[in-house]
Structure formats: structure tokens, C-alpha cells
Design a protein around this motif. Sequence first.
Motif, mmCIF file in Angstrom:
data_model
loop_
_atom_site.group_PDB
_atom_site.id
_atom_site.type_symbol
_atom_site.label_atom_id
_atom_site.label_comp_id
_atom_site.label_asym_id
_atom_site.label_seq_id
_atom_site.Cartn_x
_atom_site.Cartn_y
_atom_site.Cartn_z
ATOM 1 N N ASN A 15 43.422 41.506 47.279
ATOM 2 C CA ASN A 15 43.226 41.130 48.682
ATOM 3 C C ASN A 15 42.108 41.941 49.334
ATOM 4 O OD1 ASN A 15 45.097 38.999 49.053
ATOM 5 N ND2 ASN A 15 46.761 40.490 49.021
ATOM 6 N N ARG A 16 41.970 43.212 48.959
ATOM 7 C CA ARG A 16 40.877 44.035 49.492
ATOM 8 C C ARG A 16 39.509 43.436 49.149
ATOM 9 N NH1 ARG A 16 42.192 49.129 52.249
ATOM 10 N NH2 ARG A 16 40.021 49.656 51.971
ATOM 11 N N MET A 17 39.463 42.733 48.016
ATOM 12 C CA MET A 17 38.211 42.117 47.577
ATOM 13 C C MET A 17 38.061 40.688 48.105
ATOM 14 S SD MET A 17 37.970 43.459 43.647
ATOM 15 C CE MET A 17 36.400 42.645 43.391
ATOM 16 N N ASN A 18 39.049 40.204 48.852
ATOM 17 C CA ASN A 18 39.011 38.838 49.404
ATOM 18 C C ASN A 18 38.902 37.773 48.321
ATOM 19 O OD1 ASN A 18 39.481 38.732 52.107
ATOM 20 N ND2 ASN A 18 37.332 38.918 52.695
ATOM 21 N N ILE A 19 39.680 37.937 47.265
ATOM 22 C CA ILE A 19 39.675 36.988 46.151
ATOM 23 C C ILE A 19 41.042 36.335 46.088
ATOM 24 C CG2 ILE A 19 39.463 36.762 43.647
ATOM 25 C CD1 ILE A 19 37.802 39.389 43.765
ATOM 26 N N SER A 20 41.058 35.035 45.925
ATOM 27 C CA SER A 20 42.342 34.345 45.810
ATOM 28 C C SER A 20 42.933 34.596 44.422
ATOM 29 C CB SER A 20 42.184 32.843 46.040
ATOM 30 O OG SER A 20 41.565 32.232 44.931
ATOM 31 N N LEU A 26 41.538 32.054 37.157
ATOM 32 C CA LEU A 26 40.572 31.215 36.456
ATOM 33 C C LEU A 26 39.388 32.028 35.941
ATOM 34 C CD1 LEU A 26 40.656 28.085 38.795
ATOM 35 C CD2 LEU A 26 41.771 28.375 36.554
ATOM 36 N N SER A 27 38.952 33.012 36.713
ATOM 37 C CA SER A 27 37.850 33.873 36.267
ATOM 38 C C SER A 27 38.218 34.683 35.031
ATOM 39 C CB SER A 27 37.425 34.822 37.385
ATOM 40 O OG SER A 27 36.865 34.110 38.461
ATOM 41 N N ILE A 35 47.874 35.068 37.949
ATOM 42 C CA ILE A 35 47.939 36.257 38.807
ATOM 43 C C ILE A 35 49.139 36.161 39.747
ATOM 44 C CG2 ILE A 35 46.751 37.575 40.622
ATOM 45 C CD1 ILE A 35 45.641 38.068 37.790
ATOM 46 N N ASN A 36 49.429 34.975 40.262
ATOM 47 C CA ASN A 36 50.622 34.814 41.110
ATOM 48 C C ASN A 36 51.888 35.213 40.366
ATOM 49 O OD1 ASN A 36 49.766 34.045 43.665
ATOM 50 N ND2 ASN A 36 49.557 31.900 43.079
ATOM 51 N N ASN A 37 51.981 34.870 39.088
ATOM 52 C CA ASN A 37 53.162 35.245 38.298
ATOM 53 C C ASN A 37 53.279 36.758 38.148
ATOM 54 O OD1 ASN A 37 54.117 32.649 37.894
ATOM 55 N ND2 ASN A 37 52.977 32.363 35.990
ATOM 56 N N ILE A 38 52.162 37.427 38.016
ATOM 57 C CA ILE A 38 52.187 38.895 37.916
ATOM 58 C C ILE A 38 52.574 39.489 39.263
ATOM 59 C CG2 ILE A 38 50.806 40.970 37.530
ATOM 60 C CD1 ILE A 38 49.129 39.285 35.538
#
Length: 103
Positions: A15-20, A26-27, A35-38
Amino acid sequence: MYKEDFSFRLAFLRNRMNISARDMSLSLGQNPGYINNIESGKALPSMSMFFYICEYLGISPAEFFDTENDSPIKTKKFMENLFQLDEESLNAVSVIVERLSKK
């Protein structure tokens, strides 16, 4: 560090990096919900994927686990710049930092 702490730290840094979470997943070459699962505590990354996550975030594994440092990327850049200073400039910065930290 417990699973919940790991999940929270990952979410915080992302979130600090403003990345979803989706874009990060995907990246990293993973499915959109990886990432949501983690972050929700449903999964943990493999060791190799953890290293890829750190690389993606631009930090070392040690910086990932340094929960007292809320801005590891800025701290890293600051330290790199400090190493470039001569003795006189380093002393000046030291005085400034000492004064700021007393406030």
C-alpha cells in the motif's frame, strides 16, 4: 514474525507503494488473487517467491522484517546518499538529524 504479522507487513508495504494486490500478483507471474490470499492469511509464499516479492518491492528480506522501519525504500535511498557524502557534509547531516529527532 507470525503469519498475521507477515500478511500485515506485506499489505502495508504494498500500500505504501500504491500498488494493487492484483497488479502485484500479475507482475509476479501469479494468479490475480495470489497476494490477496497471502494478505488475508490463507497462504504463505514459498521461500523463492518471498525473495521475488522483496525484489519487486525493492527491499531486502531483512528490510521486509524490520517492522520498526515504515519506509524501507526511502531509508535505503537515504543511506545510499549518505555513503556518497564527504566527512564535513556527513557531520552537517548528522546535526540536522539529531535536531529533528529531538522534536
